[in-house]
Write an enzyme that holds these catalytic residues in place. Structure first.
Site, PDB file in Angstrom:
ATOM      1  N   ALA A 136       0.862  -1.184   0.000  1.00  0.00           N
ATOM      2  CA  ALA A 136       0.000   0.000   0.000  1.00  0.00           C
ATOM      3  C   ALA A 136       0.899   1.235   0.000  1.00  0.00           C
ATOM      4  CB  ALA A 136      -0.914   0.009   1.212  1.00  0.00           C
ATOM      5  N   ALA A 138       0.314   5.178   0.924  1.00  0.00           N
ATOM      6  CA  ALA A 138      -0.609   6.185   1.432  1.00  0.00           C
ATOM      7  C   ALA A 138       0.072   7.547   1.459  1.00  0.00           C
ATOM      8  CB  ALA A 138      -1.104   5.791   2.821  1.00  0.00           C
ATOM      9  N   LYS A 157       6.256  -0.505   7.655  1.00  0.00           N
ATOM     10  CA  LYS A 157       5.590   0.751   7.326  1.00  0.00           C
ATOM     11  C   LYS A 157       6.620   1.865   7.451  1.00  0.00           C
ATOM     12  CE  LYS A 157       1.260   3.202   8.253  1.00  0.00           C
ATOM     13  NZ  LYS A 157       0.011   3.180   9.071  1.00  0.00           N
ATOM     14  N   ASP A 292     -10.811   4.268  12.877  1.00  0.00           N
ATOM     15  CA  ASP A 292     -10.943   4.104  11.425  1.00  0.00           C
ATOM     16  C   ASP A 292     -11.222   2.639  11.075  1.00  0.00           C
ATOM     17  OD1 ASP A 292     -10.973   4.910   8.783  1.00  0.00           O
ATOM     18  OD2 ASP A 292      -8.806   4.797   8.530  1.00  0.00           O
TER      19      ASP A 292
END
Length: 558
Positions: A136, A138, A157, A292
């Site tokens: 991913a 972001a 990350k 979230d």
């Protein structure tokens, strides 16, 4: 003007943002904020040409596209605004909700360099293999799958290179714009834009700290330590810091993939019920919740357990706030208009509220659900109606409560996608009853009574000292001082206006005097005209041009 009010290192960024807003048709808003000079510099022919493409679009659509173009900080701001269902109507919330953190992937070499900076040595000394294709990408960070030397599958990350500098500059500009908006538009003060930006600043700075996300994850994991149905990825702390974090890889089916869940034989109704119980426990019992819980952050493992990831955005509720939320939800579930009204008025605080119409609307709203079976009660719909009432009566929720209501709405949508018959009110009712029982247990009553007594005694003890200070101030002749926000800027505006008015009077006097001089015969002449009369007209013309130019530079006068 903008350069003198904003730090020099932010001026170029400010003009770039102004140009984006101009292209999307928000030049008038900037002019009303007193940024006409920056607007003039940013309003190039290309910007104006692009503006024609956008002005036909609805305002919420233009806002969303502008925020996307302005970068990560403003995308995050839009996502936060999507939680403010008490401030914006549904069409605005829908557009803000479409803002995604997805961004173009950073080349792996730049990510590897960021990893090396974070670790202090080559990533190869920690990881046996790193997949160069991101899982991913972001706006704040990028995620890669990797394997440790002991064979453990993890995800890394990593913060995007240079993102902190950009975000900090944008936050300074947002703080400036919020203060400016409060000074220029008094009607916005009830929404406390400067306070909202401060809260957003704190939230985003925490999100930039990738180690904080892992601390959040471990705190929530500890609260579910006795519940084997819940999985939170473990953190690999030797490689986790502010710039990057490393957590276990979650190998499961995303709850958004309904076809895969069906094929795997997953009981979707049970997943919906269990997920709702997790979130309700976090909100109503722990006061610390995942803010979230969208489908991309929830997975079902092969053994039926539910895994939750990405704890960068969390919400906090104090014990007092949890009790207020319980009162509101209990009032909605039990159709108690008085209880709902009292909570909303407490949340409104010292705002100028016309209580009778508000209570009348609340009573009518509750009455529509009178006698309705619990199975037919739409708790999410009721919360939306509550926020609509708040908007109609020009009231705003505290930020933590706005986030909680948004989570409830997200949870309801997720539950209904898994199970069309999902009933959040039925899931919430046991938690609400347990919370009410806990509140009135003897131990809780003794604790609250002792706390109240301590507050009263402390107030009584400090009252004489405070009163003596007040009397001393009055006797000294200093009196009581009052600060009026925006008065200095107002006085400056009045001073500028007075100066221009005086200049206009001088120019008018020059014109009148020169006209009289033109009628007097004799004396020196030039071009066949009396010299002094001609000199007066030339001076008046130059002064008039200067006055018009100063008005133009300030955007039409201040």
């Amino acid at each position: 003007m903008l350069d003198t009010l904003i730090a020099s290192q932010d001026a170029a960024r400010a003009e770039a943002l102004v140009a984006i807003l101009v292209r999307h048709g928000f030049g008038d808003m900037l002019r009303r904020l007193g940024l006409a000079r920056a607007l003039h510099r940013a309003g190039s022919a290309s910007s104006l040409a692009r503006m024609e493409e956008w002005v036909a679009q609805p305002v919420p659509v233009r806002i969303r596209h502008a925020l996307e173009e302005m970068g990560p900080c403003f995308v995050k701001l839009g996502q936060v605004l999507a939680t403010r269902v008490d401030l914006f109507p549904p069409e605005w919330i829908a557009e803000f909700s479409r803002l995604q953190s997805a961004a173009p992937a950073v080349p792996f070499e730049a990510i590897r360099s960021e990893m090396e900076t974070a670790l202090g040595h080559a990533p190869s000394s920690e990881f046996e293999a790193i997949d160069q294709s991101p899982l991913a990408a972001a706006s704040i960070a990028q995620v890669h799958r990797a394997r440790l030397h002991d064979g453990r599958e993890v995800v890394i990350k990593v913060r995007r290179p240079g993102i902190r500098r950009v975000v900090e500059a944008d936050l300074r500009l947002l703080q400036y714009a919020a203060r400016r908006a409060e000074a220029r538009f008094p009607e916005l003060r009830r929404f406390h834009p400067a306070g909202m930006v401060r809260q957003f600043h704190d939230s985003l700075m925490r999100e930039l700290d990738l180690a904080a996300e892992c601390r959040n994850a471990e705190r929530i994991a500890a609260s579910f330590a006795d519940d084997p149905r819940m999985v939170v990825p473990s953190v690999y702390w030797p490689c986790t810091n502010e710039r990057m974090n490393v957590q276990d890889f979650v190998d499961g089916l995303p709850v958004a993939d309904l076809a895969a869940l069906e094929k795997a034989g997953v009981d979707r109704k049970e997943v919906a019920r269990t997920g709702a119980q997790f979130v309700l426990k976090m909100m109503l019992q722990d006061g610390f919740f995942h803010a979230d819980p969208h489908p991309g952050n929830v997975f079902v493992l092969s053994d039926g357990r539910i895994a939750v990831i990405d704890f960068g955005m969390v919400g906090h509720l104090s014990r007092m706030r949890r009790e207020e939320v319980v009162d509101l939800l209990f009032g909605l579930v039990e159709r108690d208009a008085g209880r709902v009204g009292e909570v909303l008025l407490d949340w409104a605080g010292p705002a100028d509220v016309d209580i009778d119409p508000l209570m009348l609307d609340i009573d009518g709203f509750i009455d529509r659900y009178h006698g309705l079976p619990l199975a037919q009660l739409d708790l999410a719909g009721m919360l939306l109606e509550v926020t609509t009432l708040l908007r109609q009566h020009r009231l705003a929720l505290p930020a933590d409560l706005a986030l909680l209501i948004k989570v409830c709405l997200t949870l309801d949508g997720l539950g209904r996608s898994l199970d069309p018959g999902f009933d959040m009110a039925r899931q919430a009712r046991p938690f609400l009853r347990r919370a009410m029982v806990r509140r009135y247990r003897p131990r809780a009553l003794v604790r609250d009574g002792f706390s109240a007594m301590t507050d009263v005694l402390g107030l009584a003890a400090s009252a004489p000292r405070e009163l003596r200070g007040l009397l001393r101030m009055i006797r000294s002749g200093n009196g009581l001082r009052m600060r009026v926000d925006g008065l200095r800027e107002f006085s400056t505006d009045v001073s500028h206006s007075a100066n221009r008015l005086a200049g206009s009077m001088v120019i008018a006097a020059l014109i009148v005097g020169s006209s009289i001089a033109m009628t007097v015969e004799g004396g020196p002449s030039m071009f066949g005209l009396p010299f002094f009369g001609l000199l007066g007209f030339v001076g008046a013309s130059l002064a008039g041009i200067w006055l018009l130019w100063s008005i133009f530079r300030s955007g039409g006068g201040r």
